[in-house]
Design a protein around this motif. Sequence first.
Motif, PDB file in Angstrom:
ATOM      1  N   LYS A 295       0.839  -1.205   0.000  1.00  0.00           N
ATOM      2  CA  LYS A 295       0.000   0.000   0.000  1.00  0.00           C
ATOM      3  C   LYS A 295       0.873   1.254   0.000  1.00  0.00           C
ATOM      4  N   ARG A 296       0.301   2.345  -0.521  1.00  0.00           N
ATOM      5  CA  ARG A 296       1.006   3.632  -0.577  1.00  0.00           C
ATOM      6  C   ARG A 296       0.176   4.677   0.169  1.00  0.00           C
ATOM      7  N   ALA A 297       0.857   5.545   0.913  1.00  0.00           N
ATOM      8  CA  ALA A 297       0.162   6.542   1.729  1.00  0.00           C
ATOM      9  C   ALA A 297      -0.756   7.422   0.891  1.00  0.00           C
ATOM     10  N   ARG A 298      -0.358   7.724  -0.340  1.00  0.00           N
ATOM     11  CA  ARG A 298      -1.125   8.649  -1.185  1.00  0.00           C
ATOM     12  C   ARG A 298      -2.541   8.161  -1.452  1.00  0.00           C
ATOM     13  N   SER A 299      -2.778   6.837  -1.326  1.00  0.00           N
ATOM     14  CA  SER A 299      -4.098   6.288  -1.639  1.00  0.00           C
ATOM     15  C   SER A 299      -4.777   5.614  -0.442  1.00  0.00           C
ATOM     16  N   MET A 300      -4.198   5.735   0.748  1.00  0.00           N
ATOM     17  CA  MET A 300      -4.788   5.113   1.938  1.00  0.00           C
ATOM     18  C   MET A 300      -5.767   6.066   2.607  1.00  0.00           C
ATOM     19  N   ASP A 301      -6.929   5.537   3.001  1.00  0.00           N
ATOM     20  CA  ASP A 301      -7.918   6.383   3.666  1.00  0.00           C
ATOM     21  C   ASP A 301      -7.751   6.315   5.185  1.00  0.00           C
ATOM     22  N   LEU A 302      -8.609   7.031   5.865  1.00  0.00           N
ATOM     23  CA  LEU A 302      -8.532   7.146   7.315  1.00  0.00           C
ATOM     24  C   LEU A 302      -8.629   5.788   8.002  1.00  0.00           C
ATOM     25  N   ASP A 303      -9.568   4.963   7.575  1.00  0.00           N
ATOM     26  CA  ASP A 303      -9.756   3.655   8.205  1.00  0.00           C
ATOM     27  C   ASP A 303      -8.535   2.767   8.029  1.00  0.00           C
ATOM     28  N   GLU A 304      -7.888   2.851   6.862  1.00  0.00           N
ATOM     29  CA  GLU A 304      -6.691   2.035   6.631  1.00  0.00           C
ATOM     30  C   GLU A 304      -5.543   2.475   7.536  1.00  0.00           C
ATOM     31  N   PHE A 305      -5.373   3.775   7.722  1.00  0.00           N
ATOM     32  CA  PHE A 305      -4.318   4.244   8.626  1.00  0.00           C
ATOM     33  C   PHE A 305      -4.610   3.850  10.073  1.00  0.00           C
ATOM     34  N   LEU A 306      -5.878   3.945  10.472  1.00  0.00           N
ATOM     35  CA  LEU A 306      -6.244   3.518  11.824  1.00  0.00           C
ATOM     36  C   LEU A 306      -5.974   2.028  12.006  1.00  0.00           C
ATOM     37  N   GLY A 307      -6.270   1.235  10.980  1.00  0.00           N
ATOM     38  CA  GLY A 307      -6.005  -0.196  11.030  1.00  0.00           C
ATOM     39  C   GLY A 307      -4.523  -0.497  11.132  1.00  0.00           C
ATOM     40  N   LEU A 308      -3.708   0.249  10.384  1.00  0.00           N
ATOM     41  CA  LEU A 308      -2.263   0.057  10.433  1.00  0.00           C
ATOM     42  C   LEU A 308      -1.716   0.399  11.812  1.00  0.00           C
ATOM     43  N   LEU A 309      -2.180   1.507  12.396  1.00  0.00           N
ATOM     44  CA  LEU A 309      -1.727   1.882  13.730  1.00  0.00           C
ATOM     45  C   LEU A 309      -2.094   0.808  14.749  1.00  0.00           C
ATOM     46  N   HIS A 310      -3.296   0.250  14.626  1.00  0.00           N
ATOM     47  CA  HIS A 310      -3.753  -0.763  15.574  1.00  0.00           C
ATOM     48  C   HIS A 310      -2.871  -2.011  15.529  1.00  0.00           C
ATOM     49  N   VAL A 311      -2.592  -2.512  14.325  1.00  0.00           N
ATOM     50  CA  VAL A 311      -1.810  -3.758  14.239  1.00  0.00           C
ATOM     51  C   VAL A 311      -0.362  -3.523  14.653  1.00  0.00           C
ATOM     52  N   MET A 312       0.173  -2.345  14.373  1.00  0.00           N
ATOM     53  CA  MET A 312       1.545  -2.039  14.796  1.00  0.00           C
ATOM     54  C   MET A 312       1.630  -1.974  16.317  1.00  0.00           C
ATOM     55  N   ASN A 313       0.728  -1.223  16.936  1.00  0.00           N
ATOM     56  CA  ASN A 313       0.721  -1.108  18.399  1.00  0.00           C
ATOM     57  C   ASN A 313       0.513  -2.452  19.074  1.00  0.00           C
ATOM     58  N   ALA A 314      -0.371  -3.273  18.479  1.00  0.00           N
ATOM     59  CA  ALA A 314      -0.645  -4.598  19.055  1.00  0.00           C
ATOM     60  C   ALA A 314       0.597  -5.479  19.073  1.00  0.00           C
ATOM     61  N   GLU A 315       1.542  -5.230  18.142  1.00  0.00           N
ATOM     62  CA  GLU A 315       2.780  -5.995  18.068  1.00  0.00           C
ATOM     63  C   GLU A 315       3.935  -5.303  18.789  1.00  0.00           C
ATOM     64  N   GLY A 316       3.629  -4.230  19.532  1.00  0.00           N
ATOM     65  CA  GLY A 316       4.656  -3.554  20.298  1.00  0.00           C
ATOM     66  C   GLY A 316       5.440  -2.488  19.537  1.00  0.00           C
ATOM     67  N   ILE A 317       4.993  -2.149  18.336  1.00  0.00           N
ATOM     68  CA  ILE A 317       5.656  -1.121  17.530  1.00  0.00           C
ATOM     69  C   ILE A 317       4.986   0.214  17.804  1.00  0.00           C
ATOM     70  N   HIS A 318       5.772   1.171  18.293  1.00  0.00           N
ATOM     71  CA  HIS A 318       5.210   2.477  18.675  1.00  0.00           C
ATOM     72  C   HIS A 318       5.937   3.612  17.956  1.00  0.00           C
ATOM     73  N   PHE A 319       5.258   4.740  17.827  1.00  0.00           N
ATOM     74  CA  PHE A 319       5.746   5.849  17.011  1.00  0.00           C
ATOM     75  C   PHE A 319       5.906   7.154  17.786  1.00  0.00           C
ATOM     76  N   ALA A 320       5.428   7.210  19.022  1.00  0.00           N
ATOM     77  CA  ALA A 320       5.500   8.451  19.788  1.00  0.00           C
ATOM     78  C   ALA A 320       6.936   8.733  20.225  1.00  0.00           C
TER      79      ALA A 320
END
Length: 320
Positions: A295-320
Amino acid sequence: MPKILTTKRKDAKPAGKPYEHKQATSSAGGGGQAIQFNRDFGQHILKNPLVLNAIVEKGNIRPSDVVLEVGPGTGNLTVRLLEKANKVVACEIDPRLIAELQKRVQGSPFASKLNIVQGDVLKAELPYFDVCVANLPYQISSPFIFKLLLHRPLFRSAVLMFQREFAQRLVAQPGDKLYCRLSINTQLLARVEHLMKIGKNNFRPPPKVESSVVRIEPKNPPPAINYKEWDGLVRIAFVRKNKTLGAGFKTTSVLELLDKNYRTHCSISNTPCPVDFDIKKKVEDILEKHDFDKKRARSMDLDEFLGLLHVMNAEGIHFA
């Protein structure tokens, strides 16, 4: 600290003589000394009465409302807001324009309804307000909009004027050329609508760019996510918005940040971190497992970004 100035009400005009809008001139005071508008402050005074009336109308201001106005200038918009609202709090950095604004309402029925805050709105603590209406200095557009959207308690709506391209970025959708981090961050927190285009000749002095007015309505309740986490993710994704996420997450700087955050997460949560832990493989596996690697950021919608954040956080990957 910003100074709060209140207008002193002198003798009101006699009954039967309603307060009239004074068309702003380029002279300050009775001496006829011309105001030199300061371009460093983004001072372009909106002068077209039809446009001013349209902006106020789009604000849907109620008689009980407190209105926040940023950059009132000589008061062309302010006096119209005072007719509709219970109170107007006007934030202005230039003391010369504050003097003009005070002079304009002095002796009118509106004088007691106007509070002026002198100072930089980006450094000031915003007061309580229901609606924000502003002809913003364009150079503060981005920091101001996020100061506004993160303000609490939530306001009802804002009608704001921006440079045309900035406004187009606010409302851009996935796949649009102007779709960017500003678009997705704003649309996470609010509903954004383009209201009207404003030509250069409606201002004095005319700016070098065309303008647009947008309406912003904060989502209430706001999304239940960690905004710093969210912003960290979309910042990485939009650095190279045309590349795949699989490629974007392989850069050295990104991997170093995520590795440090992962180890910190493990330490805080008392989770053992494998001696041979490889952050690059960890991120690749997450992206591939959940079909985000192509996937490319230019074509990802809000729900897709929220989904990506959820799966990353669930695996211990954080961005703050």
